[in-house]
Design a protein around this motif. Structure first.
Motif, PDB file in Angstrom:
ATOM      1  N   SER A 162      -3.012  -7.232  -7.697  1.00  0.00           N
ATOM      2  CA  SER A 162      -3.512  -6.231  -6.762  1.00  0.00           C
ATOM      3  C   SER A 162      -2.405  -5.392  -6.139  1.00  0.00           C
ATOM      4  O   SER A 162      -2.535  -4.174  -6.002  1.00  0.00           O
ATOM      5  CB  SER A 162      -4.333  -6.909  -5.656  1.00  0.00           C
ATOM      6  OG  SER A 162      -3.551  -7.852  -4.947  1.00  0.00           O
ATOM      7  N   ASN A 163      -1.285  -6.025  -5.759  1.00  0.00           N
ATOM      8  CA  ASN A 163      -0.205  -5.252  -5.144  1.00  0.00           C
ATOM      9  C   ASN A 163       0.458  -4.298  -6.133  1.00  0.00           C
ATOM     10  O   ASN A 163       0.989  -3.257  -5.746  1.00  0.00           O
ATOM     11  CB  ASN A 163       0.859  -6.184  -4.556  1.00  0.00           C
ATOM     12  CG  ASN A 163       0.419  -6.798  -3.242  1.00  0.00           C
ATOM     13  OD1 ASN A 163      -0.498  -6.303  -2.586  1.00  0.00           O
ATOM     14  ND2 ASN A 163       1.058  -7.881  -2.866  1.00  0.00           N
ATOM     15  N   VAL A 203       0.835  -1.201   0.000  1.00  0.00           N
ATOM     16  CA  VAL A 203       0.000   0.000   0.000  1.00  0.00           C
ATOM     17  C   VAL A 203       0.872   1.254   0.000  1.00  0.00           C
ATOM     18  O   VAL A 203       0.618   2.208  -0.746  1.00  0.00           O
ATOM     19  CB  VAL A 203      -0.947   0.000   1.221  1.00  0.00           C
ATOM     20  CG1 VAL A 203      -1.676   1.333   1.334  1.00  0.00           C
ATOM     21  CG2 VAL A 203      -1.945  -1.133   1.109  1.00  0.00           C
ATOM     22  N   SER A 253       2.321   1.705  -3.395  1.00  0.00           N
ATOM     23  CA  SER A 253       1.288   2.078  -4.350  1.00  0.00           C
ATOM     24  C   SER A 253       0.904   3.543  -4.198  1.00  0.00           C
ATOM     25  O   SER A 253       0.786   4.282  -5.181  1.00  0.00           O
ATOM     26  CB  SER A 253       0.054   1.189  -4.153  1.00  0.00           C
ATOM     27  OG  SER A 253      -0.988   1.592  -4.991  1.00  0.00           O
ATOM     28  N   TYR A 254       0.711   3.995  -2.965  1.00  0.00           N
ATOM     29  CA  TYR A 254       0.343   5.391  -2.709  1.00  0.00           C
ATOM     30  C   TYR A 254       1.425   6.337  -3.218  1.00  0.00           C
ATOM     31  O   TYR A 254       1.136   7.360  -3.846  1.00  0.00           O
ATOM     32  CB  TYR A 254       0.131   5.624  -1.216  1.00  0.00           C
ATOM     33  CG  TYR A 254      -1.187   5.133  -0.674  1.00  0.00           C
ATOM     34  CD1 TYR A 254      -2.128   4.494  -1.488  1.00  0.00           C
ATOM     35  CD2 TYR A 254      -1.505   5.298   0.664  1.00  0.00           C
ATOM     36  CE1 TYR A 254      -3.330   4.049  -0.977  1.00  0.00           C
ATOM     37  CE2 TYR A 254      -2.717   4.866   1.186  1.00  0.00           C
ATOM     38  CZ  TYR A 254      -3.616   4.239   0.367  1.00  0.00           C
ATOM     39  OH  TYR A 254      -4.807   3.810   0.865  1.00  0.00           O
ATOM     40  N   ILE A 313     -11.405   3.335  -1.011  1.00  0.00           N
ATOM     41  CA  ILE A 313     -10.237   2.852  -0.256  1.00  0.00           C
ATOM     42  C   ILE A 313     -10.416   1.442   0.293  1.00  0.00           C
ATOM     43  O   ILE A 313      -9.427   0.788   0.634  1.00  0.00           O
ATOM     44  CB  ILE A 313      -9.872   3.797   0.904  1.00  0.00           C
ATOM     45  CG1 ILE A 313     -10.923   3.709   2.025  1.00  0.00           C
ATOM     46  CG2 ILE A 313      -9.675   5.216   0.434  1.00  0.00           C
ATOM     47  CD1 ILE A 313     -10.379   4.030   3.381  1.00  0.00           C
ATOM     48  N   SER A 330     -11.043  -1.405  -0.939  1.00  0.00           N
ATOM     49  CA  SER A 330     -10.373  -2.480  -1.684  1.00  0.00           C
ATOM     50  C   SER A 330      -8.871  -2.255  -1.785  1.00  0.00           C
ATOM     51  O   SER A 330      -8.180  -2.976  -2.502  1.00  0.00           O
ATOM     52  CB  SER A 330     -10.972  -2.596  -3.095  1.00  0.00           C
ATOM     53  OG  SER A 330     -10.984  -1.338  -3.742  1.00  0.00           O
ATOM     54  N   VAL A 331      -8.377  -1.262  -1.049  1.00  0.00           N
ATOM     55  CA  VAL A 331      -6.946  -0.939  -1.040  1.00  0.00           C
ATOM     56  C   VAL A 331      -6.319  -1.265   0.305  1.00  0.00           C
ATOM     57  O   VAL A 331      -5.208  -1.791   0.377  1.00  0.00           O
ATOM     58  CB  VAL A 331      -6.728   0.557  -1.371  1.00  0.00           C
ATOM     59  CG1 VAL A 331      -5.261   0.939  -1.228  1.00  0.00           C
ATOM     60  CG2 VAL A 331      -7.229   0.868  -2.771  1.00  0.00           C
ATOM     61  N   ASN A 372     -17.300   2.469  -3.313  1.00  0.00           N
ATOM     62  CA  ASN A 372     -16.188   1.597  -3.700  1.00  0.00           C
ATOM     63  C   ASN A 372     -16.603   0.722  -4.888  1.00  0.00           C
ATOM     64  O   ASN A 372     -17.787   0.556  -5.174  1.00  0.00           O
ATOM     65  CB  ASN A 372     -15.804   0.689  -2.519  1.00  0.00           C
ATOM     66  CG  ASN A 372     -14.347   0.273  -2.565  1.00  0.00           C
ATOM     67  OD1 ASN A 372     -13.484   0.981  -2.050  1.00  0.00           O
ATOM     68  ND2 ASN A 372     -14.038  -0.869  -3.155  1.00  0.00           N
ATOM     69  N   GLY A 406      -2.550  -1.541  -7.112  1.00  0.00           N
ATOM     70  CA  GLY A 406      -2.919  -0.749  -5.947  1.00  0.00           C
ATOM     71  C   GLY A 406      -4.327  -0.969  -5.425  1.00  0.00           C
ATOM     72  O   GLY A 406      -4.756  -0.283  -4.508  1.00  0.00           O
ATOM     73  N   TRP A 407      -5.080  -1.938  -5.948  1.00  0.00           N
ATOM     74  CA  TRP A 407      -6.411  -2.221  -5.423  1.00  0.00           C
ATOM     75  C   TRP A 407      -6.833  -3.628  -5.828  1.00  0.00           C
ATOM     76  O   TRP A 407      -6.293  -4.191  -6.774  1.00  0.00           O
ATOM     77  CB  TRP A 407      -7.433  -1.185  -5.897  1.00  0.00           C
ATOM     78  CG  TRP A 407      -7.539  -1.051  -7.384  1.00  0.00           C
ATOM     79  CD1 TRP A 407      -6.658  -0.466  -8.223  1.00  0.00           C
ATOM     80  CD2 TRP A 407      -8.597  -1.542  -8.225  1.00  0.00           C
ATOM     81  NE1 TRP A 407      -7.089  -0.556  -9.525  1.00  0.00           N
ATOM     82  CE2 TRP A 407      -8.281  -1.182  -9.562  1.00  0.00           C
ATOM     83  CE3 TRP A 407      -9.802  -2.206  -7.971  1.00  0.00           C
ATOM     84  CZ2 TRP A 407      -9.107  -1.507 -10.632  1.00  0.00           C
ATOM     85  CZ3 TRP A 407     -10.632  -2.523  -9.046  1.00  0.00           C
ATOM     86  CH2 TRP A 407     -10.273  -2.175 -10.355  1.00  0.00           C
ATOM     87  N   HIS A 408      -7.797  -4.162  -5.095  1.00  0.00           N
ATOM     88  CA  HIS A 408      -8.312  -5.507  -5.367  1.00  0.00           C
ATOM     89  C   HIS A 408      -9.467  -5.422  -6.351  1.00  0.00           C
ATOM     90  O   HIS A 408     -10.550  -4.938  -6.012  1.00  0.00           O
ATOM     91  CB  HIS A 408      -8.789  -6.170  -4.072  1.00  0.00           C
ATOM     92  CG  HIS A 408      -7.681  -6.712  -3.228  1.00  0.00           C
ATOM     93  ND1 HIS A 408      -6.988  -7.848  -3.565  1.00  0.00           N
ATOM     94  CD2 HIS A 408      -7.135  -6.262  -2.070  1.00  0.00           C
ATOM     95  CE1 HIS A 408      -6.075  -8.097  -2.640  1.00  0.00           C
ATOM     96  NE2 HIS A 408      -6.134  -7.148  -1.734  1.00  0.00           N
TER      97      HIS A 408
END
Length: 205
Positions: free
Chosen positions: A162-163, A6, A9-10, A114, A116-117, A142, A166-168
């Protein structure tokens, strides 16, 4: 997602977020904030990010924003300064799983794009409910996984990334439906393409 993923990703998204994913989700943010404005009082935005939603809050709402990423918060603080957003009272670095506020602090607690993050979204939801006043609202907008169709297949294909992204993409709605103190009172589909879901919960009491 893992916390380190996370963070990366941010940091990766912060410089371009407003003109990419932020632009795509802006209509949904406006609609979500209009719901918060109608409630009035004080509001906590969990995962405030670069502050894309901050200019939409009315002067009748006292807004606090938290985010894990200092890179994102720096951009949010700049928006507050440039636009003179006096309704924004504080922007703080914080882990959404451990909100540093007393119980029952806010009339409305909102999280946009957020869930899913963040790691441990159930814990984040429990914290959002904890700091919401009895009779107050917890609001979530979401993307949630579709159960069928072409887009559902694409979401499943993207899930292992996802990683990186940045989100599922395959984040299930059930993940945010299990907090016992919250009752769902409204559900709507938001653009683009009805991909985003708006959920409004009321806290018991």
């Amino acid at each position: 997602m893992e916390l380190r993923a996370v963070e990366k990703s941010y940091a990766r998204w912060a410089p371009v977020y407003d003109n990419t994913f932020g632009a795509v989700t802006q209509r949904g943010r406006r609609r979500t904030v209009s719901y918060v404005n109608a409630k009035g009082g004080n509001a906590l935005e969990v995962g405030v990010g670069t502050g894309l939603a901050l200019p939409f809050y009315g002067r009748e709402v006292e807004v606090t924003g938290v985010d894990y990423s200092e890179e994102m918060l720096d951009k949010a603080r700049e928006k507050v300064r440039v636009h003179g957003l006096t309704q924004v009272k504080a922007l703080q670095q914080m882990d959404a799983r451990d909100l540093a506020f007393p119980p029952e602090s806010f009339d409305t607690v909102v999280a946009m794009h957020i869930m899913s993050v963040v790691p441990e979204p159930e814990k984040v939801l429990a914290e959002m409910a904890r700091v919401c006043k009895p009779g107050g609202n917890v609001v979530i907008t979401n993307h949630f996984a579709r159960e069928s169709g072409v887009l559902a297949g694409l979401e499943r294909l993207m899930a292992p990334l996802s990683n990186l992204i940045g989100w599922h993409s395959d984040f299930p709605l059930a993940t945010v439906m299990g907090e016992p103190s919250l009752t769902l009172v409204e559900r709507r589909a938001f653009p683009p393409l009805r991909m985003m879901t708006f959920l409004a919960f009321r806290k018991a009491g």
